[in-house]
Write a protein that holds these residues in place. Structure first.
Motif, PDB file in Angstrom:
ATOM      1  N   ILE A   1       0.823  -1.214   0.000  1.00  0.00           N
ATOM      2  CA  ILE A   1       0.000   0.000   0.000  1.00  0.00           C
ATOM      3  C   ILE A   1       0.863   1.273   0.000  1.00  0.00           C
ATOM      4  O   ILE A   1       0.480   2.302  -0.567  1.00  0.00           O
ATOM      5  N   LYS A   2       2.068   1.181   0.591  1.00  0.00           N
ATOM      6  CA  LYS A   2       2.934   2.365   0.638  1.00  0.00           C
ATOM      7  C   LYS A   2       3.454   2.769  -0.741  1.00  0.00           C
ATOM      8  O   LYS A   2       3.900   3.902  -0.931  1.00  0.00           O
ATOM      9  N   LYS A   3       3.386   1.845  -1.688  1.00  0.00           N
ATOM     10  CA  LYS A   3       3.846   2.130  -3.049  1.00  0.00           C
ATOM     11  C   LYS A   3       2.700   2.567  -3.970  1.00  0.00           C
ATOM     12  O   LYS A   3       2.927   2.845  -5.152  1.00  0.00           O
ATOM     13  N   MET A   4       1.491   2.622  -3.425  1.00  0.00           N
ATOM     14  CA  MET A   4       0.326   2.963  -4.242  1.00  0.00           C
ATOM     15  C   MET A   4       0.205   4.477  -4.424  1.00  0.00           C
ATOM     16  O   MET A   4       0.470   5.247  -3.515  1.00  0.00           O
ATOM     17  N   ASP A   5      -0.221   4.861  -5.613  1.00  0.00           N
ATOM     18  CA  ASP A   5      -0.497   6.274  -5.898  1.00  0.00           C
ATOM     19  C   ASP A   5      -1.933   6.634  -5.544  1.00  0.00           C
ATOM     20  O   ASP A   5      -2.236   7.790  -5.237  1.00  0.00           O
ATOM     21  N   ALA A   6      -2.824   5.641  -5.608  1.00  0.00           N
ATOM     22  CA  ALA A   6      -4.239   5.884  -5.333  1.00  0.00           C
ATOM     23  C   ALA A   6      -4.855   4.677  -4.650  1.00  0.00           C
ATOM     24  O   ALA A   6      -4.454   3.532  -4.895  1.00  0.00           O
ATOM     25  N   PHE A   7      -5.833   4.959  -3.798  1.00  0.00           N
ATOM     26  CA  PHE A   7      -6.556   3.911  -3.066  1.00  0.00           C
ATOM     27  C   PHE A   7      -8.045   4.198  -3.211  1.00  0.00           C
ATOM     28  O   PHE A   7      -8.507   5.304  -2.917  1.00  0.00           O
TER      29      PHE A   7
ATOM     30  N   GLN B   1      -8.680   6.662   5.325  1.00  0.00           N
ATOM     31  CA  GLN B   1      -7.869   7.342   6.339  1.00  0.00           C
ATOM     32  C   GLN B   1      -6.549   6.605   6.554  1.00  0.00           C
ATOM     33  O   GLN B   1      -5.482   7.208   6.655  1.00  0.00           O
ATOM     34  N   LEU B   2      -6.658   5.280   6.620  1.00  0.00           N
ATOM     35  CA  LEU B   2      -5.472   4.447   6.806  1.00  0.00           C
ATOM     36  C   LEU B   2      -4.511   4.594   5.631  1.00  0.00           C
ATOM     37  O   LEU B   2      -3.290   4.734   5.809  1.00  0.00           O
ATOM     38  N   ALA B   3      -5.079   4.588   4.416  1.00  0.00           N
ATOM     39  CA  ALA B   3      -4.249   4.741   3.213  1.00  0.00           C
ATOM     40  C   ALA B   3      -3.530   6.088   3.211  1.00  0.00           C
ATOM     41  O   ALA B   3      -2.353   6.175   2.841  1.00  0.00           O
TER      42      ALA B   3
ATOM     43  N   ARG C   1      -1.315   9.235  -2.070  1.00  0.00           N
ATOM     44  CA  ARG C   1      -1.611  10.626  -2.440  1.00  0.00           C
ATOM     45  C   ARG C   1      -3.091  10.861  -2.756  1.00  0.00           C
ATOM     46  O   ARG C   1      -3.636  11.926  -2.476  1.00  0.00           O
ATOM     47  N   LYS C   2      -3.729   9.884  -3.379  1.00  0.00           N
ATOM     48  CA  LYS C   2      -5.115  10.056  -3.838  1.00  0.00           C
ATOM     49  C   LYS C   2      -5.990   8.954  -3.253  1.00  0.00           C
ATOM     50  O   LYS C   2      -5.698   7.763  -3.397  1.00  0.00           O
ATOM     51  N   THR C   3      -7.063   9.340  -2.555  1.00  0.00           N
ATOM     52  CA  THR C   3      -8.001   8.349  -2.031  1.00  0.00           C
ATOM     53  C   THR C   3      -9.416   8.676  -2.485  1.00  0.00           C
ATOM     54  O   THR C   3      -9.793   9.840  -2.602  1.00  0.00           O
TER      55      THR C   3
END
Length: 446
Positions: free
Chosen positions: A293-299, A314-316, A322-324
């Motif tokens: 998840i730390k390598k994700m740009d969006a969740f 919130q966790l992401a 950067r983008k949720t």
């Protein structure tokens, strides 16, 4: 208008509320007597306990005198049957909610029209489209395109790092030689403001800014937003929306989809060719860490539970994403989610209501959108021949205070509106309006 709504579920109830606020004559049909009693206590409408597919019950609702029939029961078979019956009994326009994309294919839409269903609405498909659009640009809460993107409305959170913070709209206008955008509204402390030149941008304001593709760069600079390309996306929830988002994005993005149900995960893995489907509980922090998840740009959180979606986003955010994007269907949670900075919010009820609402506007309207974090609407209206809106410069027309004209599309050319702008017949005009101003501005376009 006389409007009959078949089905008092979440979508039906929200549409009924919206139509009542617009002073339409609303009749709501459902077989759940207790639910209707609760709705009847809060809204000025008529309720009928009955089946949405019963000819007798539809006749009791006087469907033959109905201007608009909206079928939104929980099952699409009921929805389609209800709309067909209503049309045969004399309803002028019928709309049915569906959950099968095949029905939206041009040849099938025509088939349903012959049966008596004038319009089909698939909220999950529309929600997936909104999510896919939102991932194209980091730093915005909502993006709405008008006339194929010739004008764009951005909802942007203003922070202390923004060059425009603590400046008035008039001062911001003086920063540029050419007017590249219009701030049509500001949402502040759960209140929507139609701003004038002396209004200032403040920290934590949600600003609704209308611009063009050419003006977007300036908007982002003024709002203190950095450009960032999204490539790696994690989706929580294999719902219909989650599946549709994956299908839209998987050819251009690296997608991981987490689904807690094993059987559903297997089906999704068979269907989605370029999406990595993981069977697991997305609420498990260790699982999210293991899946990068730390390598994700969006969740994107689109489970059936609004609370889970908010908490997961919130966790992401804490993990550095950067983008949720969160699907929040509980209307009571929208202000909460907005205030704690979740990011982009998706609500199927508002999406469905936006689509349906344009059928109640008497002026020619090509687009209507209900805004997530505001009780206002943004409309794309077409100026009629001889209409009041064409009788002078905008600054001289004494527009309602609860309305703001943002921009104009004239023969394919875009114009950012100012007080000196004059609208001419057949212009497409993007208007931001509070509920109290919609009927007022509508009359000016007739």
């Amino acid at each position: 208008m006389r409007i009959i709504i078949a089905g008092a579920g979440e979508v039906g109830t929200h549409v009924a509320k919206m139509m009542c606020h617009a002073n339409h004559d609303v009749i709501l049909i459902d077989d759940d007597e207790e639910r209707l009693r609760q709705i009847d206590a809060h809204f000025d409408l008529m309720t009928i306990v009955g089946s949405v597919s019963s000819i007798e019950d539809l006749k009791q609702a006087n469907v033959s005198a109905c201007d608009l029939f909206i079928a939104v029961p929980p099952y699409e078979e009921l929805s389609i049957m209800s709309a067909i019956l209503a049309k045969k009994l004399g309803a002028k326009v019928t709309i049915a909610r569906i959950n099968n994309y095949e029905y939206l294919l041009p040849e099938n839409k025509e088939f349903f029209k012959q049966l008596g269903v004038d319009e089909l609405i698939y909220p999950e498909q529309l929600a997936a489209k909104e999510i896919a659009t939102s991932l194209k640009r980091v730093g915005i809460r909502q993006q709405i395109d008008f006339s194929d993107g010739k004008l764009i409305l951005y909802a942007i959170k203003i922070r202390d790092n923004a060059p425009i913070v603590n400046k008035t709209l008039a001062e911001v206008a003086e920063m540029h030689h050419t007017k590249l955008y219009n701030t049509v509204a500001i949402s502040r402390n759960a209140e929507t403001i139609i701003p004038r030149g002396n209004e200032s941008f403040r920290h934590n304001d949600l600003a609704y800014i209308l611009t063009t593709p050419e003006g977007t760069k300036q908007v982002m600079q003024d709002a203190g937003k950095e450009h960032f390309d999204v490539k790696n996306v994690m989706i929580l929830g294999g719902s219909r929306i989650g599946k549709k988002v994956s299908q839209r994005l998987e050819d251009g993005y690296n997608i991981k989809l987490i689904e807690i149900d094993r059987e559903k995960s297997t089906k999704l893995a068979d269907t989605l060719e370029h999406t990595l489907v993981i069977n697991g509980d997305g609420r498990n922090l260790e699982l999210l860490k293991d899946e990068g998840i730390k390598k994700m740009d969006a969740f994107v959180a689109v489970t059936a539970n609004s609370e889970v979606n908010i908490l997961a986003c919130q966790l992401a955010k804490k993990m550095g994403v950067r983008k949720t994007v969160a699907e929040v269907e509980n209307m009571d949670y929208i202000d909460l989610a907005e205030n704690i900075g979740i990011g982009t919010l998706i609500n199927k009820k508002l999406i469905a209501a936006s689509y349906i609402y344009r059928y109640t506007v008497k002026a020619r309207v090509s687009h209507v959108k209900c805004l997530i974090a505001s009780d206002a609407e943004v409309l794309e209206l077409v100026a009629g021949e001889g209409s009041k809106i064409t009788k002078g410069r905008l600054g001289d027309l004494k527009l309602p205070k609860d309305v703001n004209v943002g921009g104009i599309i004239r023969n394919g050319t875009t114009i950012i509106a100012t007080g000196n702008t004059q609208i001419i017949p057949n212009d497409k005009v993007v208007v931001f309006a509070m509920p109290s101003g919609i009927r007022k501005i509508e009359k000016m376009f007739l």
